[in-house]
Design a protein around this motif. Structure first.
Motif, mmCIF file in Angstrom:
data_model
loop_
_atom_site.group_PDB
_atom_site.id
_atom_site.type_symbol
_atom_site.label_atom_id
_atom_site.label_comp_id
_atom_site.label_asym_id
_atom_site.label_seq_id
_atom_site.Cartn_x
_atom_site.Cartn_y
_atom_site.Cartn_z
ATOM 1 N N ARG A 78 0.791 -0.684 -0.115
ATOM 2 C CA ARG A 78 -0.053 -0.024 -0.213
ATOM 3 C C ARG A 78 0.732 1.522 -0.248
ATOM 4 N N ARG A 79 2.048 1.227 0.226
ATOM 5 C CA ARG A 79 3.014 2.143 0.114
ATOM 6 C C ARG A 79 3.423 2.267 -1.220
ATOM 7 N N PRO A 80 4.170 3.683 -1.782
ATOM 8 C CA PRO A 80 4.464 3.325 -2.861
ATOM 9 C C PRO A 80 5.672 3.410 -2.965
ATOM 10 N N LEU A 81 5.908 3.548 -1.924
ATOM 11 C CA LEU A 81 8.045 3.156 -1.852
ATOM 12 C C LEU A 81 8.147 1.200 -2.480
ATOM 13 N N ARG B 81 -8.218 -16.208 1.383
ATOM 14 C CA ARG B 81 -9.163 -14.705 0.993
ATOM 15 C C ARG B 81 -8.445 -13.553 2.435
ATOM 16 N N SER B 82 -8.465 -14.006 3.255
ATOM 17 C CA SER B 82 -8.497 -13.396 4.276
ATOM 18 C C SER B 82 -6.647 -13.022 4.421
ATOM 19 N N PHE B 83 -5.757 -14.588 3.641
ATOM 20 C CA PHE B 83 -4.514 -13.553 3.899
ATOM 21 C C PHE B 83 -3.835 -12.957 2.225
ATOM 22 N N TRP B 84 -4.777 -13.225 1.289
ATOM 23 C CA TRP B 84 -3.631 -12.710 0.094
ATOM 24 C C TRP B 84 -5.325 -12.512 -0.948
ATOM 25 N N GLY B 85 -7.060 -12.177 -0.412
ATOM 26 C CA GLY B 85 -7.987 -11.551 -1.377
ATOM 27 C C GLY B 85 -7.801 -10.440 -1.236
ATOM 28 N N SER C 100 -7.830 -7.785 8.624
ATOM 29 C CA SER C 100 -7.252 -8.440 7.355
ATOM 30 C C SER C 100 -6.245 -9.033 8.298
ATOM 31 N N ARG C 101 -5.535 -10.169 7.198
ATOM 32 C CA ARG C 101 -4.279 -10.869 7.483
ATOM 33 C C ARG C 101 -4.017 -10.694 5.962
ATOM 34 N N ASN C 102 -4.029 -9.348 5.125
ATOM 35 C CA ASN C 102 -3.305 -9.289 3.590
ATOM 36 C C ASN C 102 -2.382 -8.415 3.915
ATOM 37 N N ILE D 258 -2.096 -7.397 -1.175
ATOM 38 C CA ILE D 258 -1.927 -7.799 -2.236
ATOM 39 C C ILE D 258 -3.398 -7.175 -3.139
ATOM 40 N N LYS D 259 -3.833 -7.367 -3.960
ATOM 41 C CA LYS D 259 -4.955 -6.720 -4.568
ATOM 42 C C LYS D 259 -4.540 -7.300 -6.274
ATOM 43 N N ASP D 260 -5.372 -8.729 -6.480
ATOM 44 C CA ASP D 260 -4.448 -9.377 -7.597
ATOM 45 C C ASP D 260 -5.563 -10.394 -8.341
ATOM 46 N N PRO D 261 -6.223 -10.014 -9.139
ATOM 47 C CA PRO D 261 -7.746 -10.903 -9.742
ATOM 48 C C PRO D 261 -7.421 -12.426 -9.691
#
Length: 626
Positions: free
Chosen positions: A336-339, A518-522, A531-533, A537-540
Motif C-alpha cells: 500500500r506504500r508507494p515505495l 481470502r483473508s491472507f491474499w484476497g 485482515s491478514r492481507n 495484495i490485490k490481484d484478480p
C-alpha cells in the motif's frame, strides 16, 4: 464417509420427525421437508466429516491414536507467556487477549489427518453431495458452566455476533453462509451461497459457540477482564491482570466422556505466568518457575541452556520432528506504500538479505531457507509447473510474471561470507531500472529526489540482531532503514490498521488450505483493516486461484491449485522469505508423562499428564542440591 444411513431412515429409527412436530411446530417441519427435498441417497449423516475422502476414525472409535486413553488426571502445568494481557475476549479487535481462553466449537479436529472434523458440541453432522448446506444436531448433554443447556439459539447467536461484531477474519470466513435456521429442537442448518465449496461445512464446525443468555446484555465489542461464561474442560479460577491466569479443570465437564476428549485435558490446573520478555521467561524456566517451553530462538537453544538441570536430566531438552506445514515467516512489504509498489524494488531488497551468513553466524546452521508459502508440505510449488498445474495457470499467462512458467522460484542466495557484493550489484541494477539512483551515497528517486527511507516494525527484541546486518546491507545500497521496536499492544494495533512499511510476520498454513486464503491474499481483505492481507495484495489472478482452491473436488486438485497459488505469490515478490525448522524444540521439567506417539503435527501438551512419582524424584534431587 461413514454414514449412519440415509437421512429419512435415520429419522425413522429415532422418531425425530415426530418429536420435532410436537415440540417446534409446523414451521420447523416445513424446513425439514425442504432439506428432505434432496434425494435420501444424496445426504450423509455421520459422526465426522472430512474435506476429502473418509475420516480416519469410525463412528465407534474410543480415542485418537496419539493419546494415552488411560492418562491420569491431576497436578498443575505452569506455562510462561512473554508480554501482557488485558482481555478475556479473543474474538474482537480490541484488547490483548489472555492465553488459554476461548470457546468450544461444534466439532473438533484430529491431529493426524489433513482436515477432518469430529462432533464435539454436535453429535451428528448431515450434508448433501454438493455440500450446499450442513445440519448439526447438538448433544442433549452439552452444558454451559452455569448448568444451562447449549441450544440452537446459542449457535445462531454466535454466528450473527461473530460475523457482525467479531474480528474481520470472521466476516471473510463466513461470507459464503447465506442463512442459519433452526430445523428442530437440537438441529441447526447453515445454508450456503454456493454449492461445491467442500470446506464450508467444516468451517462452520470450527465456529466458537457463545452463550446467548450471558452475552445478550453485555457489550461483546468491548474488551473485558470479567471471565466469560464458557462450556469447556477448563474455567478461569483466578487471575492477576497482565500477570497471571489460573485455569482449573471442570470436575463435572459435560464432554469428559467423549472419544474426542479421552486422554486429553489431564491437568487439574494450568497456570499461565506472564513475563516482560523472552529472556526473563527463559530464566524463569531454568529456575523452575515454569514447567514447559517451546524454544523458537536458535541462539537461545544453542547457548542459553548449558545449565546444571539440563546437564543432569532434570530439565529435559529435546528436538521432536514434525510433519506440519510451516507456512511463511518473512519480511513483509506493505505494498500500500508507494515505495514498495514496484515488484523490482521488492526483489532488489531481497538481494540485501544474506540468509546464508545469518544462518551460519546467528542461527548456528539450524534453519532451512523458506521458498514457499506452504513450506514443509506437498502443497509447496517445486520446479516449473507441469501437468494439471500448468493447464490451470495457462489462461493467466499474460497476467502473471513470465518466470511463473520458466523458472523454479528460489530466494537470492549468497556465499555466506557476510559481503554479498554480487547480490548488491544486482539490487542496484534493479533499483536503477525502477527509477532510483545513488546520489551523494544516498539512494534517491531519480524524478523527485526523495530519499529511499522506510521503517521495519518489530515486537520481539530478539529480532534486532537479525535486522541489523540486513540494515547494514541496505545502507550499502544507500537505503536508510529504521528498526522500530514497539510494545505488543501498539504492534497489534498497527498491524490491524496496516500502519507499517515492513514487518517480520508469519502466515501459518494447514494441510488443507481453503477459505482462510481470502483473508491472507484476497483483494477485499487488502482494503479491510484487521485482515491478514498484510502485504496489500490485490490481484484478480490470486483471487481466482483462491476460489479454485476452495472448490477443489479432491486432494489431487487441491494440491495442484495450491501450488499454482504459491507460485504466483512467490513471483509477486511480496515478501523476503525467511526461514523455518521441521522440528519442535522443547524444554520441560521431568515431572510429566506423555504418549508414546507424537501426532504428525508435533508436540501437544494437551495430551500430557502429571506424574506424581517423577515429581517426587525431581523434588528429591532438588533437595539433594543437584
Amino acid at each position: 464417509m461413514r454414514a449412519v444411513g440415509p437421512l429419512g431412515a435415520c429419522r425413522g429409527r429415532t422418531g425425530l420427525a415426530g418429536a420435532i412436530l410436537a415440540r417446534v411446530g409446523v414451521v420447523a417441519l416445513l424446513a425439514i421437508a425442504f432439506v428432505a427435498g434432496a434425494s435420501a441417497e444424496d445426504i450423509t449423516r455421520a459422526h465426522a466429516i472430512a474435506l476429502h475422502g473418509e475420516p480416519k476414525y469410525g463412528p465407534d472409535f474410543s480415542h485418537f491414536e496419539y493419546v494415552n486413553p488411560d492418562a491420569p488426571k491431576g497436578g498443575t502445568m505452569h506455562l510462561g507467556v512473554a508480554g501482557s494481557f488485558d482481555s478475556f475476549n479473543p474474538y474482537i479487535t480490541r484488547g490483548n487477549p489472555a492465553a488459554g481462553v476461548g470457546a468450544e466449537t461444534l466439532t473438533v479436529g484430529s491431529e493426524d489427518e489433513p482436515f477432518t472434523r469430529y462432533g464435539l458440541i454436535a453429535e451428528a453432522i448431515e450434508w448433501p453431495a454438493d455440500r450446499s448446506w450442513v445440519i448439526f444436531t447438538l448433544r442433549p448433554e452439552a452444558r454451559w458452566h452455569d448448568g444451562a443447556p447449549i441450544t440452537v439459539d446459542d449457535v445462531i447467536f454466535s454466528f450473527e455476533t461473530l460475523k457482525t461484531k467479531g474480528q474481520p477474519f470472521f466476516r471473510f470466513y463466513y461470507a459464503s453462509i447465506a442463512r442459519v435456521e433452526q430445523v428442530g429442537e437440537r438441529r441447526v442448518r447453515f445454508v450456503f451461497k454456493e454449492a461445491g465449496n467442500r470446506e464450508l461445512p467444516l468451517i462452520v464446525g470450527e465456529m466458537p459457540i457463545l452463550p446467548k443468555h450471558y452475552w445478550q446484555d453485555r457489550d461483546f465489542e468491548r474488551s473485558t477482564l470479567e471471565p466469560p461464561l464458557s462450556s469447556g474442560p477448563y474455567r478461569i479460577a483466578s487471575f492477576e491482570a497482565g500477570r497471571s491466569v489460573v485455569m482449573e479443570r471442570v470436575a463435572d465437564y459435560w464432554g469428559a466422556h467423549l472419544a474426542v476428549n479421552r486422554g486429553q485435558n489431564n491437568f487439574d490446573r494450568i497456570q499461565y505466568e506472564y513475563f516482560r520478555d523472552e529472556t526473563v521467561l527463559r530464566e524463569a524456566l531454568k529456575a523452575g518457575l515454569i514447567d514447559f517451553r517451546q524454544e523458537t530462538q536458535a541462539k537461545a537453544w544453542a547457548l542459553d541452556y548449558d545449565v546444571p538441570p539440563v546437564r543432569d536430566g532434570r530439565l529435559k531438552k529435546e528436538v521432536v520432528p514434525h510433519g506440519r506445514p510451516t507456512g511463511m515467516q518473512a519480511f513483509v512489504f506493505n505494498t500500500r506504500r508507494p515505495l514498495f509498489g514496484d515488484p523490482r524494488v521488492r526483489l532488489a531488497l531481497s538481494y540485501a538479505f544474506d540468509f546464508e551468513w545469518t544462518n551460519r553466524v546467528l542461527f548456528f546452521g539450524t534453519y532451512k531457507r523458506t521458498d514457499s508459502f506452504f513450506s514443509n508440505s506437498e502443497l509447496a510449488a517445486r520446479g516449473t509447473p507441469e501437468g494439471g498445474e500448468r493447464t490451470l495457470l495457462e489462461p493467466f499467462r499474460a497476467q502473471v510474471p513470465a518466470e511463473v512458467f520458466t523458472h523454479a522460484f528460489q530466494p537470492p542466495a549468497t556465499d555466506g561470507s557476510g559481503w554479498p557484493r554480487a547480490n548488491l550489484e544486482r539490487a542496484l541494477a534493479l533499483l536503477k531500472e525502477s527509477g532510483w539512483q545513488v546520489k551523494d551515497f544516498k539512494l534517491v528517486n531519480a524524478a523527485t529526489g526523495a530519499p529511499f527511507r522506510f521503517e521495519i516494525l518489530i515486537v520481539n527484541a530478539g529480532f534486532e540482531r537479525i535486522m541489523l546486518p540486513f540494515r547494514r546491507n541496505l545502507a550499502r545500497l544507500g537505503i536508510e532503514a529504521d528498526i522500530r521496536l514497539v510494545d505488543e499492544s501498539q504492534y497489534i494495533n498497527r498491524l490491524r490498521a496496516f500502519d507499517f512499511d515492513m514487518a517480520m510476520l508469519v502466515w501459518g498454513q494447514s494441510e488443507s488450505p481453503g477459505n482462510e486464503q481470502r483473508s491472507f491474499w484476497g483483494s477485499q481483505a487488502a482494503v479491510t483493516e484487521g485482515s491478514r492481507n498484510y502485504a496489500g495484495i490485490k490481484d484478480p489472478v490470486v483471487d481466482r486461484l483462491i476460489d479454485l482452491i476452495i472448490t477443489a473436488p479432491d486432494r489431487e486438485s487441491l494440491v495442484e491449485r495450491t501450488r499454482a497459488l504459491d507460485r504466483v505469490l512467490l513471483w509477486g515478490h511480496y515478501v523476503i522469505p525467511g526461514w523455518h525448522s521441521a522440528a519442535d524444540r522443547i524444554l520441560f521439567w521431568d515431572r510429566f508423562g506423555r504418549p508414546a506417539m507424537t501426532a504428525p503435527r508435533g508436540v501437544s501438551i494437551d495430551t500430557w499428564w502429571f506424574d506424581p512419582a517423577k515429581d517426587k524424584a525431581l523434588q528429591r534431587l532438588a533437595t539433594a542440591g543437584r
